[in-house]
Design a protein around this motif. Structure first.
Motif, PDB file in Angstrom:
ATOM      1  N   LEU A 161     132.293  54.898  61.356  1.00  0.00           N
ATOM      2  CA  LEU A 161     131.793  54.186  62.517  1.00  0.00           C
ATOM      3  C   LEU A 161     132.775  53.146  63.015  1.00  0.00           C
ATOM      4  CD1 LEU A 161     128.193  53.575  61.170  1.00  0.00           C
ATOM      5  CD2 LEU A 161     128.934  55.379  62.728  1.00  0.00           C
ATOM      6  N   GLU A 162     133.877  52.955  62.290  1.00  0.00           N
ATOM      7  CA  GLU A 162     134.900  51.974  62.601  1.00  0.00           C
ATOM      8  C   GLU A 162     134.308  50.582  62.765  1.00  0.00           C
ATOM      9  OE1 GLU A 162     137.093  53.505  65.926  1.00  0.00           O
ATOM     10  OE2 GLU A 162     137.931  55.127  64.742  1.00  0.00           O
ATOM     11  N   SER A 210     126.944  43.173  59.114  1.00  0.00           N
ATOM     12  CA  SER A 210     126.552  41.953  58.423  1.00  0.00           C
ATOM     13  C   SER A 210     125.141  41.577  58.841  1.00  0.00           C
ATOM     14  CB  SER A 210     127.496  40.800  58.774  1.00  0.00           C
ATOM     15  OG  SER A 210     128.799  41.083  58.360  1.00  0.00           O
ATOM     16  N   PHE A 211     124.353  41.139  57.869  1.00  0.00           N
ATOM     17  CA  PHE A 211     122.964  40.767  58.122  1.00  0.00           C
ATOM     18  C   PHE A 211     122.655  39.444  57.444  1.00  0.00           C
ATOM     19  CE2 PHE A 211     123.286  45.369  57.983  1.00  0.00           C
ATOM     20  CZ  PHE A 211     122.678  45.750  59.169  1.00  0.00           C
ATOM     21  N   VAL A 212     121.844  38.625  58.098  1.00  0.00           N
ATOM     22  CA  VAL A 212     121.343  37.386  57.521  1.00  0.00           C
ATOM     23  C   VAL A 212     119.871  37.635  57.193  1.00  0.00           C
ATOM     24  CG1 VAL A 212     120.920  34.936  57.913  1.00  0.00           C
ATOM     25  CG2 VAL A 212     122.968  36.009  58.853  1.00  0.00           C
ATOM     26  N   VAL A 213     119.459  37.246  55.992  1.00  0.00           N
ATOM     27  CA  VAL A 213     118.117  37.537  55.494  1.00  0.00           C
ATOM     28  C   VAL A 213     117.225  36.311  55.627  1.00  0.00           C
ATOM     29  CG1 VAL A 213     116.808  38.205  53.439  1.00  0.00           C
ATOM     30  CG2 VAL A 213     119.071  39.197  53.861  1.00  0.00           C
ATOM     31  N   ASP A 268     126.086  39.894  64.068  1.00  0.00           N
ATOM     32  CA  ASP A 268     126.892  39.976  65.274  1.00  0.00           C
ATOM     33  C   ASP A 268     126.382  41.120  66.135  1.00  0.00           C
ATOM     34  OD1 ASP A 268     127.815  42.215  63.861  1.00  0.00           O
ATOM     35  OD2 ASP A 268     129.640  41.213  63.226  1.00  0.00           O
ATOM     36  N   GLU A 269     126.964  41.283  67.295  1.00  0.00           N
ATOM     37  CA  GLU A 269     126.544  42.353  68.198  1.00  0.00           C
ATOM     38  C   GLU A 269     126.951  43.707  67.628  1.00  0.00           C
ATOM     39  OE1 GLU A 269     124.724  42.130  71.060  1.00  0.00           O
ATOM     40  OE2 GLU A 269     124.480  40.049  70.450  1.00  0.00           O
ATOM     41  N   MET A 270     125.990  44.516  67.318  1.00  0.00           N
ATOM     42  CA  MET A 270     126.249  45.872  66.836  1.00  0.00           C
ATOM     43  C   MET A 270     125.020  46.707  67.108  1.00  0.00           C
ATOM     44  SD  MET A 270     126.059  45.413  62.720  1.00  0.00           S
ATOM     45  CE  MET A 270     125.241  43.949  62.146  1.00  0.00           C
TER      46      MET A 270
END
Length: 138
Positions: A4-5, A9-12, A26-28
Protein backbone atom coordinates in the motif's frame (compact mmCIF):
# COMPACT_ATOMS: atom_id res chain seq x y z
CA UNK A 1 2.77 -1.85 4.12
CA UNK A 2 4.91 -1.94 0.98
CA UNK A 3 1.88 -3.12 -0.99
CA UNK A 4 0.00 0.00 0.00
CA UNK A 5 3.12 2.19 0.16
CA UNK A 6 2.07 3.53 3.56
CA UNK A 7 2.17 2.81 7.24
CA UNK A 8 -0.77 3.25 9.60
CA UNK A 9 -0.79 4.94 12.99
CA UNK A 10 -3.64 4.92 15.49
CA UNK A 11 -4.24 6.61 18.83
CA UNK A 12 -6.28 4.54 21.30
CA UNK A 13 -8.97 5.79 23.68
CA UNK A 14 -10.40 3.46 26.32
CA UNK A 15 -12.93 4.00 29.07
CA UNK A 16 -13.53 0.28 29.57
CA UNK A 17 -14.13 -2.80 27.45
CA UNK A 18 -17.29 -1.26 25.97
CA UNK A 19 -15.65 2.10 25.27
CA UNK A 20 -12.54 1.32 23.20
CA UNK A 21 -12.02 3.43 20.10
CA UNK A 22 -9.18 4.32 17.79
CA UNK A 23 -8.45 7.43 15.80
CA UNK A 24 -6.30 7.50 12.69
CA UNK A 25 -3.22 9.54 13.56
CA UNK A 26 -3.03 11.06 10.10
CA UNK A 27 -4.99 11.30 6.87
CA UNK A 28 -5.29 7.82 5.41
CA UNK A 29 -7.99 5.66 3.95
CA UNK A 30 -9.95 3.41 6.28
CA UNK A 31 -8.80 -0.21 6.47
CA UNK A 32 -11.57 -2.30 8.06
CA UNK A 33 -9.31 -5.34 8.59
CA UNK A 34 -6.86 -3.36 10.68
CA UNK A 35 -9.32 -1.10 12.46
CA UNK A 36 -11.84 -3.79 13.44
CA UNK A 37 -9.03 -6.07 14.61
CA UNK A 38 -7.46 -3.36 16.77
CA UNK A 39 -10.75 -2.26 18.36
CA UNK A 40 -11.94 -5.79 19.14
CA UNK A 41 -8.58 -6.97 20.45
CA UNK A 42 -8.15 -3.89 22.63
CA UNK A 43 -11.69 -4.32 23.99
CA UNK A 44 -10.70 -7.82 25.13
CA UNK A 45 -7.47 -6.49 26.64
CA UNK A 46 -9.38 -3.71 28.41
CA UNK A 47 -11.82 -6.26 29.79
CA UNK A 48 -9.03 -8.51 31.07
CA UNK A 49 -6.46 -5.89 32.17
CA UNK A 50 -8.56 -2.77 32.69
CA UNK A 51 -8.79 0.38 30.59
CA UNK A 52 -5.75 1.78 32.42
CA UNK A 53 -3.57 -0.79 30.62
CA UNK A 54 -4.32 0.99 27.34
CA UNK A 55 -3.33 4.47 28.55
CA UNK A 56 -1.05 6.35 26.13
CA UNK A 57 -1.24 3.56 23.55
CA UNK A 58 -0.26 4.44 20.01
CA UNK A 59 -0.20 1.65 17.44
CA UNK A 60 1.84 1.72 14.22
CA UNK A 61 1.26 -0.96 11.62
CA UNK A 62 4.02 -1.38 9.05
CA UNK A 63 4.75 -4.04 6.48
CA UNK A 64 8.16 -5.63 6.14
CA UNK A 65 9.43 -5.78 2.58
CA UNK A 66 10.97 -9.20 3.36
CA UNK A 67 7.41 -10.57 3.42
CA UNK A 68 6.70 -9.30 -0.09
CA UNK A 69 10.04 -9.90 -1.82
CA UNK A 70 12.91 -12.37 -1.86
CA UNK A 71 16.57 -11.56 -2.48
CA UNK A 72 17.25 -14.67 -4.53
CA UNK A 73 18.04 -13.15 -7.91
CA UNK A 74 21.57 -13.81 -9.18
CA UNK A 75 22.28 -10.07 -9.24
CA UNK A 76 20.90 -9.58 -5.70
CA UNK A 77 17.78 -7.81 -6.94
CA UNK A 78 14.50 -8.35 -5.16
CA UNK A 79 12.20 -10.93 -6.70
CA UNK A 80 8.48 -10.57 -5.90
CA UNK A 81 7.27 -13.35 -3.59
CA UNK A 82 3.71 -13.05 -4.89
CA UNK A 83 2.38 -12.47 -8.36
CA UNK A 84 1.04 -8.97 -8.91
CA UNK A 85 -2.74 -8.89 -8.80
CA UNK A 86 -4.49 -6.77 -11.36
CA UNK A 87 -7.23 -4.55 -9.99
CA UNK A 88 -9.26 -5.15 -13.14
CA UNK A 89 -10.14 -8.80 -13.54
CA UNK A 90 -11.51 -9.21 -17.03
CA UNK A 91 -14.99 -8.33 -18.21
CA UNK A 92 -14.82 -4.97 -16.43
CA UNK A 93 -14.85 -6.49 -12.96
CA UNK A 94 -12.80 -4.86 -10.21
CA UNK A 95 -10.88 -7.06 -7.75
CA UNK A 96 -13.06 -5.76 -4.90
CA UNK A 97 -16.15 -7.14 -6.68
CA UNK A 98 -14.78 -10.66 -7.11
CA UNK A 99 -15.61 -13.07 -4.26
CA UNK A 100 -12.56 -14.25 -2.36
CA UNK A 101 -12.18 -17.89 -1.45
CA UNK A 102 -8.84 -17.95 0.38
CA UNK A 103 -7.47 -16.39 3.52
CA UNK A 104 -4.37 -14.77 2.10
CA UNK A 105 -2.58 -11.71 3.37
CA UNK A 106 -5.58 -10.26 5.21
CA UNK A 107 -5.71 -13.31 7.48
CA UNK A 108 -1.96 -13.13 8.01
CA UNK A 109 -2.28 -9.46 8.94
CA UNK A 110 -5.19 -10.04 11.36
CA UNK A 111 -3.51 -13.06 12.99
CA UNK A 112 -0.17 -11.33 13.51
CA UNK A 113 -1.80 -8.11 14.73
CA UNK A 114 -3.97 -9.93 17.32
CA UNK A 115 -1.02 -12.03 18.50
CA UNK A 116 1.29 -9.04 18.83
CA UNK A 117 -1.27 -6.98 20.77
CA UNK A 118 -2.09 -9.87 23.13
CA UNK A 119 1.61 -10.51 23.73
CA UNK A 120 2.44 -6.81 24.22
CA UNK A 121 -0.25 -6.42 26.88
CA UNK A 122 0.71 -9.76 28.54
CA UNK A 123 -2.61 -11.44 27.80
CA UNK A 124 -0.97 -14.28 25.87
CA UNK A 125 2.52 -15.71 25.59
CA UNK A 126 3.72 -16.42 22.09
CA UNK A 127 5.92 -19.43 21.39
CA UNK A 128 9.53 -18.68 20.61
CA UNK A 129 11.82 -20.23 18.01
CA UNK A 130 13.45 -22.15 20.88
CA UNK A 131 10.05 -23.65 21.76
CA UNK A 132 9.66 -24.92 18.20
CA UNK A 133 13.07 -26.60 18.28
CA UNK A 134 12.24 -28.24 21.62
CA UNK A 135 9.00 -29.57 20.10
CA UNK A 136 10.90 -31.13 17.19
CA UNK A 137 10.29 -28.30 14.71
CA UNK A 138 12.96 -26.48 12.77
Amino acid sequence: SPQLEESRSFVVSAGGAEEVSIKRADEMSRNPYIETTIVNTLALISHLRGAEALRDTVIEVRGDNAFYALHDAADGAEVPRFAKISRNIGEGKHAADVPKTGLGSSAALVTSLVASLLAHFHVATLPSAADAVEDGGE
